[in-house]
Design an enzyme around this catalytic site. Structure first.
Site, PDB file in Angstrom:
ATOM      1  N   PRO A 163      -1.520   3.489   6.827  1.00  0.00           N
ATOM      2  CA  PRO A 163      -2.356   4.624   6.413  1.00  0.00           C
ATOM      3  C   PRO A 163      -3.520   4.170   5.546  1.00  0.00           C
ATOM      4  CG  PRO A 163      -0.017   5.104   6.106  1.00  0.00           C
ATOM      5  CD  PRO A 163      -0.121   3.642   6.398  1.00  0.00           C
ATOM      6  N   GLU A 185     -16.115  -0.056   0.257  1.00  0.00           N
ATOM      7  CA  GLU A 185     -17.422  -0.466  -0.251  1.00  0.00           C
ATOM      8  C   GLU A 185     -17.302  -1.711  -1.137  1.00  0.00           C
ATOM      9  OE1 GLU A 185     -17.595   3.936   0.569  1.00  0.00           O
ATOM     10  OE2 GLU A 185     -16.195   2.575  -0.409  1.00  0.00           O
ATOM     11  N   GLU A 231      -3.943  -6.043   2.217  1.00  0.00           N
ATOM     12  CA  GLU A 231      -3.316  -6.929   3.197  1.00  0.00           C
ATOM     13  C   GLU A 231      -3.744  -6.616   4.631  1.00  0.00           C
ATOM     14  OE1 GLU A 231       0.781  -8.608   1.356  1.00  0.00           O
ATOM     15  OE2 GLU A 231       0.963  -6.669   2.362  1.00  0.00           O
TER      16      GLU A 231
END
Length: 428
Positions: free
Chosen positions: A271, A62, A319
């Site tokens: 992940p 968000e 990243e």
């Protein structure tokens, strides 16, 4: 019903604080600024000297989505400050990196739990003139206290899945008053707007998804190119934003499929949540897969990665564009298991062919549009993921066409921030 809700929150508070401390074992940010979560802020954090626009972005996703809007607000309202609040440590860390150039005109804080006296302390301390909630946040006490203090509450980049709608309808006596008290809603899509209307929000507008307006940082493209050079001629498959349960499926399929191929593709797994990095590393070790962690590589000069390395574990935050720049094909996670998927926008922005699973109910319209445009392809499991990836990698022209379609899809959907600013204009 709101009184009962408040009582439940009160009884749950010790468990919420314990959960913060427990999560802090792996993410130290959860053990910082705990007083803010209870509505206590240092005296020097008051923004009373300048009128304040408050933007609430729960987590990292968000916060990234809010970036173009926040920059537009800073440009439109030079006499205002922005208060950016979060609920997660990764959200706060992401905001700090994204807005490091803004200086004193933007301040970050944790939003208190949705308990009346905590929310009141927060509102008294910061005195915001406008509340902008990002995506899916509807907190009954927060909205009620804002209404009592005549602070307009807006919900932008809003989305609501069928599953979330059904859940909200089961709590209609609690959620409906909060939904009706929201002054302005800007939905991501027509289906989202229809579901929000069904929830009780009057005349939600449709502005599109602001994540299409996020500009990929040039530095991430450069780092991605450097990372890609370290792989040599190997083809690269990225599994991005994977969730609990997906990595096991992916690694099992990877072990079964790759020996059948003549090529030696490299797999990158990133992940979704940093607290799971070590868990995924343990899974790789249990499968006997030789891997490297991103954190072990030099940021500037990455040495060539040997052919014996089969997986790179993306154990870094901020990243994701780099990983997309470094891959040939991107699978977007949260979709092999019933988590609802994640958005495909970052992959499309980097011009990569996209694969997604069957569980995409949180981003149903955008996913279907991407598939219809030729930018994405749906797979029905982990084995299908690698079969489709290898099929595409063997057909360079098809791979290139999908990448071009993905980038065009990204460009065609820009403009949500400007439309959202138009809806917010009367509150500024």
């Amino acid at each position: 019903m709101r009184l009962l809700y408040s009582l439940v929150w009160g009884f749950s508070l010790p468990f919420a604080l314990f959960r913060l401390w427990w999560r802090g074992r792996l993410e130290p940010g959860y053990r910082q600024h705990i007083g803010e979560r209870l509505g206590f802020y240092p005296a020097n954090t008051t923004l009373a000297s300048m009128p304040t626009i408050w933007v609430h972005a729960v987590s990292a996703g968000e916060t990234r989505a809010a970036e173009p809007l926040i920059r537009a607000l800073l440009a439109r309202c030079p006499e205002h400050r922005i208060l950016l609040t979060h609920m997660t440590a990764t959200g706060r860390e992401t905001g700090g990196k994204l807005f490091a150039d803004v200086g004193q005109r933007l301040q970050q804080a944790f939003l208190p739990y949705d308990i009346n006296w905590m929310i009141l302390r927060f509102l008294r301390h910061f005195s915001p003139q406008l509340c902008i909630l990002i995506e899916t946040e509807v907190w009954p006490n927060l909205i009620a206290q804002c209404e009592a203090k005549s602070i307009p509450v807006t919900l932008v980049n809003a989305r609501l899945s069928e599953k979330s709608l059904r859940k909200a309808q089961r709590l209609a006596s609690l959620i409906l008053p909060a939904a009706r008290a929201i002054s302005c809603v800007a939905a991501q899509s027509n289906p989202d707007a229809l579901r929000l209307h069904e929830l009780g929000i009057e005349q939600p507008g449709v502005t599109g998804n602001m994540k299409f307006d996020v500009t990929p940082p040039p530095l991430m493209g450069e780092r991605g190119a450097a990372l890609r050079r370290s792989f040599g001629e190997r083809q690269v498959i990225l599994c991005a934003s994977t969730r609990d349960g997906e990595e096991e499926l992916i690694l099992q399929a990877f072990v079964e499929q790759v020996p059948l191929l003549q090529t030696n593709p490299l797999l990158i797994i990133t992940p979704r949540h940093p607290q799971r990095f070590d868990h995924v590393a343990s899974l790789l070790e249990s499968h006997g897969i030789k891997y490297l962690r991103r954190s072990s590589l030099n940021h500037e000069e990455i040495a060539p990665i040997g052919e014996d390395i089969r997986v790179v574990l993306g154990d870094s935050m901020g990243e994701m564009y780099m990983y997309y720049a470094a891959c040939d094909i991107a699978f977007v996670g949260g979709s092999l298991v019933p988590m609802g998927g994640h958005n495909l926008i970052e992959a499309c922005a980097m011009g990569k062919p996209v694969l997604t699973g069957t569980h995409t109910f949180n981003f149903s319209e955008i996913t279907e549009q991407a598939i219809a445009s030729g930018a994405a392809f749906r797979v029905d499991g982990a084995l299908s993921l690698f079969q489709q990836a290898h099929s595409l990698l063997a057909d360079k022209k098809q791979c290139q066409r999908m990448g071009e379609a993905a980038y065009n899809f990204f460009l065609q959907h820009q403009g949500a921030t400007a439309r959202t600013m138009q809806m917010l204009e009367k509150y500024l």
